[in-house]
Each structure stands twice: as C-alpha cells, then as structure tokens.
Motif scaffolding. Structure first.
Motif, mmCIF file in Angstrom:
data_model
loop_
_atom_site.group_PDB
_atom_site.id
_atom_site.type_symbol
_atom_site.label_atom_id
_atom_site.label_comp_id
_atom_site.label_asym_id
_atom_site.label_seq_id
_atom_site.Cartn_x
_atom_site.Cartn_y
_atom_site.Cartn_z
ATOM 1 N N THR A 192 77.921 27.375 55.930
ATOM 2 C CA THR A 192 77.737 27.486 54.494
ATOM 3 C C THR A 192 78.230 28.840 54.028
ATOM 4 O OG1 THR A 192 76.162 27.131 52.695
ATOM 5 C CG2 THR A 192 75.417 28.462 54.561
ATOM 6 N N ALA A 193 78.133 29.104 52.738
ATOM 7 C CA ALA A 193 78.587 30.372 52.187
ATOM 8 C C ALA A 193 77.758 31.525 52.744
ATOM 9 C CB ALA A 193 78.487 30.343 50.663
ATOM 10 N N ALA A 194 78.435 32.601 53.146
ATOM 11 C CA ALA A 194 77.738 33.753 53.725
ATOM 12 C C ALA A 194 76.742 34.350 52.741
ATOM 13 C CB ALA A 194 78.760 34.800 54.162
ATOM 14 N N ARG A 195 77.103 34.399 51.469
ATOM 15 C CA ARG A 195 76.198 34.990 50.482
ATOM 16 C C ARG A 195 74.919 34.179 50.331
ATOM 17 N NH1 ARG A 195 78.952 37.111 45.056
ATOM 18 N NH2 ARG A 195 76.885 38.048 44.874
ATOM 19 N N LEU A 196 74.986 32.870 50.512
ATOM 20 C CA LEU A 196 73.782 32.054 50.444
ATOM 21 C C LEU A 196 72.831 32.435 51.570
ATOM 22 C CD1 LEU A 196 71.994 29.799 49.401
ATOM 23 C CD2 LEU A 196 73.403 28.174 50.683
ATOM 24 N N LEU A 197 73.362 32.665 52.764
ATOM 25 C CA LEU A 197 72.520 33.078 53.892
ATOM 26 C C LEU A 197 71.857 34.415 53.601
ATOM 27 C CD1 LEU A 197 74.795 32.019 56.891
ATOM 28 C CD2 LEU A 197 72.783 30.836 55.996
ATOM 29 N N ALA A 211 73.760 19.841 59.690
ATOM 30 C CA ALA A 211 75.126 19.766 60.205
ATOM 31 C C ALA A 211 76.000 18.931 59.272
ATOM 32 C CB ALA A 211 75.130 19.157 61.607
ATOM 33 N N CYS A 212 77.305 19.238 59.267
ATOM 34 C CA CYS A 212 78.260 18.560 58.394
ATOM 35 C C CYS A 212 79.355 17.881 59.197
ATOM 36 C CB CYS A 212 78.909 19.568 57.440
ATOM 37 S SG CYS A 212 77.776 20.281 56.239
ATOM 38 N N ASP A 213 79.987 16.895 58.578
ATOM 39 C CA ASP A 213 81.217 16.336 59.102
ATOM 40 C C ASP A 213 82.264 16.422 57.989
ATOM 41 O OD1 ASP A 213 80.713 14.223 57.318
ATOM 42 O OD2 ASP A 213 79.790 12.976 58.862
ATOM 43 N N TYR A 235 73.482 22.513 48.692
ATOM 44 C CA TYR A 235 74.746 22.116 49.312
ATOM 45 C C TYR A 235 75.865 22.196 48.284
ATOM 46 C CZ TYR A 235 75.188 17.520 47.076
ATOM 47 O OH TYR A 235 75.382 16.513 46.163
ATOM 48 N N GLN A 236 77.105 22.115 48.773
ATOM 49 C CA GLN A 236 78.288 22.146 47.917
ATOM 50 C C GLN A 236 78.903 20.745 47.875
ATOM 51 O OE1 GLN A 236 80.787 25.821 48.902
ATOM 52 N NE2 GLN A 236 79.283 25.851 50.550
ATOM 53 N N PRO A 237 78.880 20.079 46.734
ATOM 54 C CA PRO A 237 79.393 18.709 46.686
ATOM 55 C C PRO A 237 80.910 18.619 46.782
ATOM 56 C CG PRO A 237 78.682 19.413 44.514
ATOM 57 C CD PRO A 237 78.283 20.494 45.462
ATOM 58 N N ARG A 238 81.615 19.721 46.501
ATOM 59 C CA ARG A 238 83.079 19.733 46.641
ATOM 60 C C ARG A 238 83.512 21.200 46.756
ATOM 61 N NH1 ARG A 238 85.376 18.496 40.492
ATOM 62 N NH2 ARG A 238 84.183 20.156 39.451
ATOM 63 N N ILE A 404 96.813 41.976 58.880
ATOM 64 C CA ILE A 404 96.189 40.843 58.191
ATOM 65 C C ILE A 404 94.670 40.900 58.378
ATOM 66 C CG2 ILE A 404 96.070 38.320 58.047
ATOM 67 C CD1 ILE A 404 98.886 38.329 59.418
ATOM 68 N N SER A 405 93.927 40.726 57.309
ATOM 69 C CA SER A 405 92.471 40.658 57.403
ATOM 70 C C SER A 405 92.007 39.219 57.255
ATOM 71 C CB SER A 405 91.815 41.519 56.323
ATOM 72 O OG SER A 405 92.099 40.993 55.036
ATOM 73 N N ALA A 406 90.873 38.899 57.890
ATOM 74 C CA ALA A 406 90.257 37.580 57.790
ATOM 75 C C ALA A 406 88.769 37.755 57.993
ATOM 76 C CB ALA A 406 90.848 36.623 58.823
ATOM 77 N N ALA A 407 88.015 36.683 57.822
ATOM 78 C CA ALA A 407 86.570 36.737 57.984
ATOM 79 C C ALA A 407 86.157 35.924 59.202
ATOM 80 C CB ALA A 407 85.869 36.198 56.738
ATOM 81 N N PRO A 408 85.256 36.459 60.046
ATOM 82 C CA PRO A 408 84.801 35.705 61.229
ATOM 83 C C PRO A 408 83.917 34.537 60.833
ATOM 84 C CG PRO A 408 83.540 37.735 60.982
ATOM 85 C CD PRO A 408 84.614 37.774 59.941
ATOM 86 N N GLY A 409 84.113 33.408 61.493
ATOM 87 C CA GLY A 409 83.355 32.211 61.166
ATOM 88 C C GLY A 409 81.871 32.336 61.431
ATOM 89 N N SER A 410 81.473 33.181 62.381
ATOM 90 C CA SER A 410 80.052 33.328 62.705
ATOM 91 C C SER A 410 79.251 33.826 61.516
ATOM 92 C CB SER A 410 79.887 34.289 63.893
ATOM 93 O OG SER A 410 80.536 35.518 63.632
ATOM 94 N N ARG A 411 79.908 34.477 60.571
ATOM 95 C CA ARG A 411 79.224 34.986 59.383
ATOM 96 C C ARG A 411 78.705 33.848 58.512
ATOM 97 N NH1 ARG A 411 82.901 39.216 56.749
ATOM 98 N NH2 ARG A 411 82.368 40.296 58.685
ATOM 99 N N TYR A 412 79.215 32.651 58.702
ATOM 100 C CA TYR A 412 78.886 31.517 57.840
ATOM 101 C C TYR A 412 77.980 30.510 58.529
ATOM 102 C CZ TYR A 412 82.751 33.676 55.451
ATOM 103 O OH TYR A 412 83.560 34.610 54.837
ATOM 104 N N ARG A 413 77.445 30.882 59.682
ATOM 105 C CA ARG A 413 76.644 29.952 60.476
ATOM 106 C C ARG A 413 75.227 30.476 60.672
ATOM 107 N NH1 ARG A 413 79.917 26.063 62.872
ATOM 108 N NH2 ARG A 413 78.007 25.341 63.827
ATOM 109 N N ILE A 414 74.299 29.548 60.863
ATOM 110 C CA ILE A 414 72.928 29.887 61.221
ATOM 111 C C ILE A 414 72.790 29.870 62.738
ATOM 112 C CG2 ILE A 414 70.498 29.271 60.942
ATOM 113 C CD1 ILE A 414 72.413 27.526 58.520
ATOM 114 N N ARG A 415 73.368 28.834 63.349
ATOM 115 C CA ARG A 415 73.301 28.677 64.804
ATOM 116 C C ARG A 415 74.674 28.948 65.405
ATOM 117 N NH1 ARG A 415 71.067 22.620 64.064
ATOM 118 N NH2 ARG A 415 73.012 22.634 62.876
ATOM 119 N N PRO A 416 74.708 29.316 66.679
ATOM 120 C CA PRO A 416 76.013 29.511 67.324
ATOM 121 C C PRO A 416 76.820 28.225 67.298
ATOM 122 C CG PRO A 416 74.239 30.396 68.686
ATOM 123 C CD PRO A 416 73.582 29.619 67.588
#
Length: 454
Positions: A192-197, A211-213, A235-238, A404-416
């Motif tokens: 989900t969005a990092a700011r929401l966490l 979990a999402c698909d 949640y984000q509907p779109r 190039i800068s990017a954001a790590p995906g772990s920042r957007y997760r609760i669980r590994p």
C-alpha cells in the motif's frame, strides 16, 4: 536522584500518583520531562512494576504502549525497556526518506509527482474564484456550492455528506483518526502507499494486511482480516500505488458482499482521480451508508491547489468536519472555486485528458521496454511501476551509480515479501533511445548478478 541505570520498581511505584494506565503513563511522562528518568535508564519489567503497584500486568502494558507511541520508551533487546527521552513529534519515517539522494542523480523515479508541463494553468481559475459568493466571509463552508455542483455528477454513488480538504492524505488520515482509537484494527491492502503506513503508525492502530492480486484486494484475504473486526478497511479502487491495480466491478461486488454484515467503515482512496485510465468501481454503490470516497485533485489539476473531496457516509464525514473545526475550520473558498472552474472548463478538461493519455503512454512504453529485457511487471493504472528485483539494496545502488533514484518496495509493505522497486513514470522521457537506455539500466539493476552469463 541522579542518573538511573536500572530503575527500582518499588521507588517507581511510589512516584505514581494514580495506579491506572493513564495515571502511570502521566507520572512517567513527568519524570522523563523533569530529567529524573534520563535516556538510557532501564525500566522495571511489567510484572515487577505491576506487583509494586498492586495492578494487573495488562495495566502496565497499556501505560507502556502509550509511552512508546510518543517515542519516550523503547525495547532494546537484552537491555529490556529503556527511556528514550522527552516526548517528540512522530515522524513519517517512510515518507521523509523519499527523495534524499543527493544532487548527483539526474533521473528522479522516486517521487510520483505530476509532470508540470501537463498541468492546466491556474490564472483564469483563480481570477474567477475571487468573485465567489461569500468570499472573505467567516462562514465555515464544508464545500462551496460551485464545487459540489462540479464534483457531484462524477461521484460513483449518492454521497450523504461532503467536505473539501487539503489533499487526499489529509482525508485518509482524518477518516482513520476519527474512526479508530489507539489499539483498534484497520485493514489495509498490501502493498500500500507508504504514507498510509506512516499515518496508521502515528495513530497507534494495529494494521491488518489484506493481500492483493491483479484485481486488487483478495476476497479470501479480506474475509480473513474481517475476523479480527477492523473498524475500517482502507483501499485504492483504482490507480493503486505502488502496484497499479484497478478493482473491476465483479471484484468490488465480492468485497461488498463480505463487508455487508460488518460495521467496518470503508475508505476508498482515489489518489490520481481524473488521471486514471480505469473506471471507478465503488463499494459505495452497494454500501453507501458505510463508504467514504476520498478523491484527490493534486496530481490532475495542481499540487498547490491542495484539494481533495471526501463524500459518502454522513456520520464519518461529520466526525472529520468536527475535528477540523478545532483548527483550519474550512478550506479556502478561493481554492475550492478555482477547482470548480477547472472541473467545468472545457479547455482544462482537454488538458487533463491529454495528460491522462501521456501518462498511460509513458507507463506502457517502459513496461514494454522492460518486458523485452526480461523484466515483467504488473498493474495497468497508476503513475508508478512495481518492478520485481533480485535484491532491493543492490538494485538501488546500481541505479544510483547510473544517476537514477527509485524507491525500495519494502517501504510499501507490512510483512516481508518479494523484493521490488517502485518507479515513478510521470516524468519519463518519450524519446525512444533515451527510454531504451533507461530500461537497460533498470533491467541490469533488477536481475540477479551474473544471470545473463548462463
């Protein structure tokens, strides 16, 4: 008493004026503020202090939880629970780490900001707004008549109440803050969005991941989360960030069926709004009494408008209005009516449509280029791309070495979970050769070292 290395439970018990969870927490806050309990002092165990005070261990645990929320105490392995210092303002750690990459990086894929060249001009809108009815009055107006008339036809369900706010995340934050008490549970999609966490951590709630698909929140995962009786489901509907999911009508109906027997508030975060390429399938069409849609106009019409609208369940929206009355009270009528002008102006509508097409084209171009290099991504609707990598740290270092800068995906997760990078696509180049070079570097960063040697 001087510096305390290990705090005696009997002594600490004598300092507590009232042996409730709140009384214990208040007494310790005073001792820490006064400097009697200094940083590094080790506190008694929960059980030993409970015995000294003649209360249950759960009472001490509740007091400790309050102190942890304010970053005044913390657990440090074998040292146990120690004093950290006087109370401070909680920091949104995930959000504040975004974008600090130094001045050498030439391509910023970390911040999902809109391309300024694709935003509509504000001059005429602001000029028109200064003639608004009630301009410079002190009437607290939840939403101006012009803005409501502009947004109501586009709302996916009949909202019971409306409120203009200073951005989408303010809407989500205030809805969560006015719905949940510390210790309550809120179910959220993962990733989900990092700011929401950050927001949920600040509020002090227990996060229940769903979990999402490719179609958004999984019905089976939502059903499991509802067993813990969350007070809200966000949640984000779109336009999902970070994965680019969009919830189809069939999935929305399935989620509504699961939520119908509960008392859970449904908060729908429509973060990119008019820039989305997918229709919005809202649970509010089925559960209007329990759903609030938060729609942001920052990325589509201008970040400095600082505007989002929440519309939906009357009780939830009213709680937010009441809380805001302690502070700002209302959102500037100038900004509200400027947005109303933009939403109804044919020229602006055309500009936003062209921006939507441009962002979709940029995203699709990078998806195609990465797929041709063996890096396959998912999602179909967002201003970001969720890229699987072998190792997040190594991938970030590789990108940084190429500017190039990017954001790590772990920042957007609760669980590994599987390593990912989140790449912002709004400002991507549309020059084929440059895009190809960028895709080469991303593919290099994504793959296991030596993967192409076999």
């Amino acid at each position: 008493m001087g510096v305390l290395v290990e705090v005696d439970p009997a002594w600490l018990g004598q300092q507590v004026r009232e042996p409730s969870a709140r009384g214990i927490a208040t007494s310790l806050i005073d001792l820490i503020r006064q400097g009697t309990l200094r940083p590094g002092a080790r506190l008694p165990t929960v059980r030993s202090l409970a015995r000294a005070l003649g209360v249950s261990p759960s009472t001490i645990a509740e007091a400790w939880s309050e102190l942890r929320k304010h970053r005044m105490i913390g657990t440090e392995g074998r040292r146990g629970t120690v004093v950290l210092g006087p109370p401070g303002v909680p920091h949104p750690a995930r959000y504040e780490r975004i974008g600090h990459f130094g001045s050498r990086l030439a391509i910023d894929l970390a911040i999902a900001a809109p391309d300024r060249a694709l935003l509509p001009p504000l001059d005429a809108a602001l000029a028109t707004a200064t003639s608004a009815e009630g301009f410079n009055g002190y009437v607290r107006e939840t939403i101006t008549p012009r803005l409501r008339a502009a947004v109501e036809p586009t709302w996916p369900f009949a909202a019971q109440s409306w409120l203009a706010l200073g951005g989408g995340y303010e809407g989500v934050q205030l809805l969560c803050q006015t719905t949940a008490l510390p210790g309550d549970r809120i179910a959220i999609e993962e990733p989900t969005a990092a700011r929401l966490l950050d927001i949920l951590e600040m509020i002090g709630v227990e996060v229940v991941p769903v979990a999402c698909d490719e179609d958004g929140p999984s019905p089976a995962a939502l059903a499991e989360s509802l067993r813990s009786s969350p007070v809200a489901f966000v949640y984000q509907p779109r336009g999902h960030s970070p994965c680019g999911y969009a919830v189809p009508e069939s999935r929305s109906a399935e989620l509504a069926r699961l939520l119908a027997p509960t008392n859970t508030l449904i908060v729908e975060d429509d973060g990119i709004g008019d820039l989305s390429t997918e229709p919005l399938s809202s649970i509010g069409t089925r559960l209007p009494d329990r759903t609030v849609l938060v729609r942001s106009y920052s990325k589509s019409h201008g970040p400095d408008l600082r505007l989002a609208i929440i519309g939906g369940a009357a009780e939830a929206v009213e709680r937010v209005r009441v809380l805001r009355s302690y502070g700002t009270g209302w959102t500037s009528r100038i900004l509200q009516d400027a947005l109303a002008h933009l939403l109804t102006d044919p020229g602006t509508q055309s500009i936003v449509e062209q921006a939507r097409i441009a962002y979709a084209r940029r995203r699709a171009s990078l998806v195609t280029a990465l797929s041709a290099r063996g890096v396959h991504t998912g999602g179909r609707d967002s201003l970001v791309l969720w890229v699987p990598v072998h190792d997040e740290s190594e991938a970030l270092v590789t990108l940084a070495a190429h500017g190039i800068s990017a954001a790590p995906g772990s920042r957007y997760r609760i669980r590994p979970g599987r390593p990912h990078l989140r790449l912002a696509i709004a400002a991507l180049t549309e020059e084929p050769a440059e895009l190809g070079e960028l895709a080469d570097v991303i593919a290099l960063a994504a793959k296991r070292p030596g993967a192409d040697r076999h």
